[in-house]
Scaffold this motif. Structure first.
Motif, mmCIF file in Angstrom:
data_model
loop_
_atom_site.group_PDB
_atom_site.id
_atom_site.type_symbol
_atom_site.label_atom_id
_atom_site.label_comp_id
_atom_site.label_asym_id
_atom_site.label_seq_id
_atom_site.Cartn_x
_atom_site.Cartn_y
_atom_site.Cartn_z
ATOM 1 N N LEU A 1 47.139 55.661 61.690
ATOM 2 C CA LEU A 1 47.894 56.798 62.203
ATOM 3 C C LEU A 1 46.967 57.970 62.518
ATOM 4 O O LEU A 1 47.077 58.613 63.566
ATOM 5 N N THR A 2 46.036 58.254 61.591
ATOM 6 C CA THR A 2 45.091 59.356 61.790
ATOM 7 C C THR A 2 44.244 59.120 63.041
ATOM 8 O O THR A 2 44.021 60.039 63.840
ATOM 9 N N ASN A 3 43.792 57.877 63.220
ATOM 10 C CA ASN A 3 42.987 57.548 64.393
ATOM 11 C C ASN A 3 43.780 57.725 65.676
ATOM 12 O O ASN A 3 43.269 58.277 66.669
ATOM 13 N N ARG A 4 45.048 57.286 65.655
ATOM 14 C CA ARG A 4 45.875 57.418 66.858
ATOM 15 C C ARG A 4 46.149 58.881 67.175
ATOM 16 O O ARG A 4 46.168 59.289 68.348
ATOM 17 N N LEU A 5 46.341 59.677 66.139
ATOM 18 C CA LEU A 5 46.581 61.107 66.323
ATOM 19 C C LEU A 5 45.358 61.779 66.956
ATOM 20 O O LEU A 5 45.486 62.634 67.847
ATOM 21 N N GLN A 6 44.180 61.371 66.529
ATOM 22 C CA GLN A 6 42.945 61.912 67.101
ATOM 23 C C GLN A 6 42.822 61.534 68.577
ATOM 24 O O GLN A 6 42.343 62.333 69.394
ATOM 25 N N GLN A 7 43.237 60.311 68.928
ATOM 26 C CA GLN A 7 43.199 59.878 70.324
ATOM 27 C C GLN A 7 44.167 60.684 71.185
ATOM 28 O O GLN A 7 43.873 61.015 72.340
ATOM 29 N N ILE A 8 45.337 61.014 70.620
ATOM 30 C CA ILE A 8 46.320 61.835 71.346
ATOM 31 C C ILE A 8 45.742 63.230 71.576
ATOM 32 O O ILE A 8 45.871 63.806 72.668
ATOM 33 N N GLU A 9 45.102 63.786 70.531
ATOM 34 C CA GLU A 9 44.483 65.106 70.670
ATOM 35 C C GLU A 9 43.389 65.084 71.741
ATOM 36 O O GLU A 9 43.268 66.016 72.544
ATOM 37 N N LYS A 10 42.625 63.996 71.780
ATOM 38 C CA LYS A 10 41.561 63.862 72.779
ATOM 39 C C LYS A 10 42.152 63.769 74.179
ATOM 40 O O LYS A 10 41.621 64.356 75.141
ATOM 41 N N GLU A 11 43.262 63.040 74.301
ATOM 42 C CA GLU A 11 43.893 62.871 75.613
ATOM 43 C C GLU A 11 44.387 64.199 76.178
ATOM 44 O O GLU A 11 44.238 64.483 77.369
ATOM 45 N N PHE A 12 44.971 65.026 75.324
ATOM 46 C CA PHE A 12 45.500 66.310 75.784
ATOM 47 C C PHE A 12 44.459 67.432 75.717
ATOM 48 O O PHE A 12 44.679 68.517 76.254
ATOM 49 N N GLY A 13 43.373 67.202 75.025
ATOM 50 C CA GLY A 13 42.336 68.207 74.936
ATOM 51 C C GLY A 13 42.702 69.395 74.076
ATOM 52 O O GLY A 13 42.189 70.504 74.275
ATOM 53 N N VAL A 14 43.598 69.192 73.107
ATOM 54 C CA VAL A 14 44.020 70.272 72.212
ATOM 55 C C VAL A 14 44.119 69.726 70.789
ATOM 56 O O VAL A 14 44.229 68.515 70.577
ATOM 57 N N GLN A 15 44.070 70.649 69.826
ATOM 58 C CA GLN A 15 44.338 70.255 68.448
ATOM 59 C C GLN A 15 45.839 70.266 68.229
ATOM 60 O O GLN A 15 46.510 71.247 68.547
#
Length: 293
Positions: free
Chosen positions: A32-46
């Protein structure tokens, strides 16, 4: 992002805890943590801040999480509409019911419907009537079975009516209720308001609550074992003999009734599975439907 990612955001926003969200989603915490980091990377925001008090969403994360419900609902409707183009009734029917309805009525209903439409699957939500009404209103479910009116403005169908009864192991003097031990239980606010109003019309003292439980079924078992009296809707008592029952009535001697409805949106009838289920329910005699002994 796919629909699984939006579900992750929705669940994490609700739980505010990585561990709880991972458990709810049946994935590992690192995944879950890894997927959340990928979502943050995709949108370019924390999206979130992690602290001792759990997960706190940033403004951008909160916007995305609140958008998740609408996006997931849109995806679900697209899938349902595609399946609806087929020539037979299929899909997953989302139904919301009260605990009483789930225990006493729903299993037999679903079996009968499944016999007619074997390709239908079900997703069931349970809760208090107010919660179910909100789920229907928000399109989280197709059909809700609700005890009480809740000001529903869309399509509804009356299923049955129940009388409200004082029930006890032994015959009791109704005039002495304020001095007798009462077993109370958590219920929806409409029934609580109805019973409280009746009590206020008939007694100047509050009830003597000796036991409080979470469910009507537990309350009934307490009464069966002679631990006090309770005020319960009549249908929950249909499978029990040997209890003393007395209907509560208005000052005009009219029976106080609790109605159970089927709520749904007219728009949802465009789905063949919803239309089939609504038609099926409209032709059921609910007074003959009981939980299996």
């Amino acid at each position: 992002m796919d629909d699984r990612d939006w579900l992750i955001l929705q669940t994490l926003y609700h739980e505010k805890n990585i561990t709880k969200a991972a458990k709810e989603l049946y994935i590992s915490q690192p995944a879950l943590t890894n997927r959340l980091q990928q979502i943050e990377k995709e949108f370019g925001v924390q999206i979130v801040n992690r602290g001792r008090r759990g997960v706190q969403f940033t403004p951008q994360g909160e916007y995305l999480a609140k958008s998740a419900h609408e996006i997931l609902l849109s995806i679900r409707k697209i899938k349902e509409n595609v399946r609806n183009m087929e020539n037979y009734v299929t899909g997953t029917l989302r139904i919301g019911v009260t605990n009483f309805f789930a225990y006493h009525k729903l299993p037999e209903l679903l079996k009968l419907f499944k016999d007619q439409y074997p390709n239908i699957e079900f997703k069931i939500s349970t809760g208090f009537s107010g919660d179910i009404a909100n789920l229907v209103s928000n399109d989280d479910i197709h059909i809700g079975f609700v005890r009480g009116d809740y000001g529903w403005k869309e399509k509804k169908h009356l299923l049955f009516e129940e009388k409200i009864c004082i029930v006890s192991k032994e015959k009791i003097d109704i005039e002495r209720l304020p001095q007798l031990p009462r077993i109370d239980y958590r219920t929806d606010h409409l029934l609580k308001t109805l019973v409280d109003h009746w009590w206020g019309e008939n007694y100047s003292k509050p009830p003597l609550i000796s036991i409080e439980v979470d469910k009507a079924e537990t309350c009934k078992e307490m009464v069966i074992n002679g631990l006090g009296y309770a005020i319960l809707p009549s249908m929950i008592l249909d499978d029990i003999d040997g209890l003393y029952k007395s209907e509560i009535r208005t000052k005009n001697n009219e029976a106080i009734l609790r109605k159970t409805w089927m709520f749904y949106h007219e728009e949802s009838l465009k789905l063949s599975m919803v239309k089939a289920f609504v038609t099926f329910i409209e032709n059921i005699d609910f007074y003959s439907i009981n939980k299996r002994k």
